[in-house]
Design a protein around this motif. Structure first.
Motif, PDB file in Angstrom:
ATOM      1  N   VAL A  32      15.477 -10.262  10.482  1.00 42.87           N
ATOM      2  CA  VAL A  32      14.911 -10.501   9.157  1.00 42.87           C
ATOM      3  C   VAL A  32      13.478  -9.984   9.100  1.00 42.87           C
ATOM      4  N   ASP A  33      13.201  -9.153   8.110  1.00 39.99           N
ATOM      5  CA  ASP A  33      11.835  -8.687   7.836  1.00 39.99           C
ATOM      6  C   ASP A  33      11.094  -9.824   7.139  1.00 39.99           C
ATOM      7  N   GLU A  34      10.022 -10.318   7.761  1.00 37.45           N
ATOM      8  CA  GLU A  34       9.235 -11.374   7.132  1.00 37.45           C
ATOM      9  C   GLU A  34       7.814 -10.884   6.824  1.00 37.45           C
ATOM     10  N   SER A  35       7.672  -9.573   6.635  1.00 37.53           N
ATOM     11  CA  SER A  35       6.359  -9.021   6.304  1.00 37.53           C
ATOM     12  C   SER A  35       5.964  -9.406   4.882  1.00 37.53           C
ATOM     13  N   GLY A  36       4.698  -9.221   4.570  1.00 34.39           N
ATOM     14  CA  GLY A  36       4.166  -9.622   3.278  1.00 34.39           C
ATOM     15  C   GLY A  36       4.883  -9.006   2.093  1.00 34.39           C
ATOM     16  N   SER A  37       5.408  -7.804   2.248  1.00 33.77           N
ATOM     17  CA  SER A  37       6.107  -7.142   1.137  1.00 33.77           C
ATOM     18  C   SER A  37       7.375  -7.880   0.730  1.00 33.77           C
ATOM     19  N   MET A  38       7.882  -8.772   1.591  1.00 39.68           N
ATOM     20  CA  MET A  38       9.080  -9.539   1.262  1.00 39.68           C
ATOM     21  C   MET A  38       8.798 -10.615   0.209  1.00 39.68           C
ATOM     22  N   ASP A  39       7.523 -10.837  -0.105  1.00 40.19           N
ATOM     23  CA  ASP A  39       7.156 -11.804  -1.150  1.00 40.19           C
ATOM     24  C   ASP A  39       7.439 -11.271  -2.554  1.00 40.19           C
ATOM     25  N   ILE A  40       7.532  -9.955  -2.685  1.00 42.46           N
ATOM     26  CA  ILE A  40       7.725  -9.324  -3.989  1.00 42.46           C
ATOM     27  C   ILE A  40       9.179  -9.474  -4.429  1.00 42.46           C
ATOM     28  N   TYR A  41       9.378  -9.804  -5.704  1.00 47.40           N
ATOM     29  CA  TYR A  41      10.713  -9.897  -6.311  1.00 47.40           C
ATOM     30  C   TYR A  41      11.646 -10.860  -5.579  1.00 47.40           C
ATOM     31  N   SER A  42      11.106 -11.886  -4.969  1.00 53.07           N
ATOM     32  CA  SER A  42      11.906 -12.924  -4.281  1.00 53.07           C
ATOM     33  C   SER A  42      12.762 -12.361  -3.152  1.00 53.07           C
ATOM     34  N   LYS A  43      12.330 -11.249  -2.556  1.00 51.22           N
ATOM     35  CA  LYS A  43      13.130 -10.638  -1.493  1.00 51.22           C
ATOM     36  C   LYS A  43      13.319 -11.575  -0.301  1.00 51.22           C
ATOM     37  N   MET A  44      12.276 -12.335   0.050  1.00 52.19           N
ATOM     38  CA  MET A  44      12.395 -13.241   1.192  1.00 52.19           C
ATOM     39  C   MET A  44      13.420 -14.331   0.903  1.00 52.19           C
ATOM     40  N   GLU A  45      13.382 -14.902  -0.280  1.00 50.89           N
ATOM     41  CA  GLU A  45      14.352 -15.950  -0.623  1.00 50.89           C
ATOM     42  C   GLU A  45      15.773 -15.403  -0.601  1.00 50.89           C
ATOM     43  N   MET A  46      15.965 -14.171  -1.079  1.00 48.38           N
ATOM     44  CA  MET A  46      17.305 -13.566  -1.049  1.00 48.38           C
ATOM     45  C   MET A  46      17.746 -13.274   0.377  1.00 48.38           C
ATOM     46  N   ALA A  47      16.820 -12.810   1.221  1.00 51.02           N
ATOM     47  CA  ALA A  47      17.158 -12.536   2.621  1.00 51.02           C
ATOM     48  C   ALA A  47      17.554 -13.822   3.343  1.00 51.02           C
ATOM     49  N   LYS A  48      16.789 -14.897   3.112  1.00 48.80           N
ATOM     50  CA  LYS A  48      17.105 -16.174   3.751  1.00 48.80           C
ATOM     51  C   LYS A  48      18.471 -16.696   3.289  1.00 48.80           C
ATOM     52  N   LEU A  49      18.754 -16.561   2.009  1.00 51.37           N
ATOM     53  CA  LEU A  49      20.056 -16.981   1.491  1.00 51.37           C
ATOM     54  C   LEU A  49      21.181 -16.163   2.118  1.00 51.37           C
ATOM     55  N   ALA A  50      20.975 -14.862   2.229  1.00 54.10           N
ATOM     56  CA  ALA A  50      22.000 -13.990   2.822  1.00 54.10           C
ATOM     57  C   ALA A  50      22.264 -14.354   4.277  1.00 54.10           C
ATOM     58  N   VAL A  51      21.213 -14.616   5.034  1.00 50.40           N
ATOM     59  CA  VAL A  51      21.387 -14.988   6.444  1.00 50.40           C
ATOM     60  C   VAL A  51      22.116 -16.326   6.546  1.00 50.40           C
ATOM     61  N   ARG A  52      21.709 -17.302   5.746  1.00 46.75           N
ATOM     62  CA  ARG A  52      22.358 -18.614   5.802  1.00 46.75           C
ATOM     63  C   ARG A  52      23.829 -18.535   5.411  1.00 46.75           C
ATOM     64  N   LYS A  53      24.146 -17.780   4.369  1.00 36.25           N
ATOM     65  CA  LYS A  53      25.556 -17.640   3.960  1.00 36.25           C
ATOM     66  C   LYS A  53      26.361 -16.895   5.030  1.00 36.25           C
ATOM     67  N   SER A  54      25.736 -15.905   5.647  1.00 33.45           N
ATOM     68  CA  SER A  54      26.415 -15.155   6.711  1.00 33.45           C
ATOM     69  C   SER A  54      26.678 -16.039   7.919  1.00 33.45           C
ATOM     70  N   ILE A  55      25.712 -16.869   8.276  1.00 34.85           N
ATOM     71  CA  ILE A  55      25.911 -17.802   9.396  1.00 34.85           C
ATOM     72  C   ILE A  55      27.105 -18.706   9.124  1.00 34.85           C
ATOM     73  N   ASP A  56      27.247 -19.161   7.888  1.00 29.02           N
ATOM     74  CA  ASP A  56      28.382 -20.024   7.536  1.00 29.02           C
ATOM     75  C   ASP A  56      29.722 -19.336   7.753  1.00 29.02           C
ATOM     76  N   LEU A  57      29.760 -18.019   7.676  1.00 28.32           N
ATOM     77  CA  LEU A  57      31.016 -17.279   7.812  1.00 28.32           C
ATOM     78  C   LEU A  57      31.437 -17.019   9.255  1.00 28.32           C
ATOM     79  N   ILE A  58      30.551 -17.285  10.211  1.00 33.65           N
ATOM     80  CA  ILE A  58      30.846 -16.985  11.614  1.00 33.65           C
ATOM     81  C   ILE A  58      31.791 -18.042  12.171  1.00 33.65           C
ATOM     82  N   ASP A  59      32.848 -17.581  12.838  1.00 31.58           N
ATOM     83  CA  ASP A  59      33.786 -18.535  13.427  1.00 31.58           C
ATOM     84  C   ASP A  59      33.158 -19.186  14.664  1.00 31.58           C
ATOM     85  N   GLU A  60      33.615 -20.380  14.976  1.00 31.12           N
ATOM     86  CA  GLU A  60      32.986 -21.181  16.026  1.00 31.12           C
ATOM     87  C   GLU A  60      33.137 -20.613  17.434  1.00 31.12           C
TER      88      GLU A  60
END
Length: 107
Positions: A32-60
């Protein structure tokens, strides 16, 4: 905020046949890119949501980790099995990510 899609990856055997099941354990690393540019257009919030949803899809039976980078790289979630408890711990760690710093991909 909008989440467009989650990338699906399939594997093929040497003869081009799609592999549907595997006895091999999978290890998935989210970077995950957490540089300052990720603050623009809610990119960080979208990236965090994508990672969390992807984690939910991983089988145990699989493993996962999360790495974040800006001025440097750091392990947010070390490689661990995708149990429900480990997924919850990862969700909390990902929620705490904040955009700051520059972007240093190579040294």
């Amino acid at each position: 905020s909008r989440l467009d899609s989650i990338l699906s990856v399939t594997a093929s055997s040497e003869d081009g046949e799609t592999v549907t099941q595997s006895n091999f354990k999978k290890a998935i690393i989210f970077v995950v890119d957490e540089s300052g540019s990720m603050d623009i257009y809610s990119k960080m919030e979208m990236a965090k949501l994508a990672v969390r949803k992807s984690i939910d899809l991983i089988d145990e039976s699989s493993y996962f980790a999360v790495v974040a980078f800006s001025n440097d790289a750091r392990v947010i979630v070390p490689l661990r099995q995708a149990s429900l408890m480990n997924k919850e711990v990862a969700h909390n760690a990902v929620k705490r990510l904040r955009a700051s710093g520059g972007t240093q991909i190579c040294y």
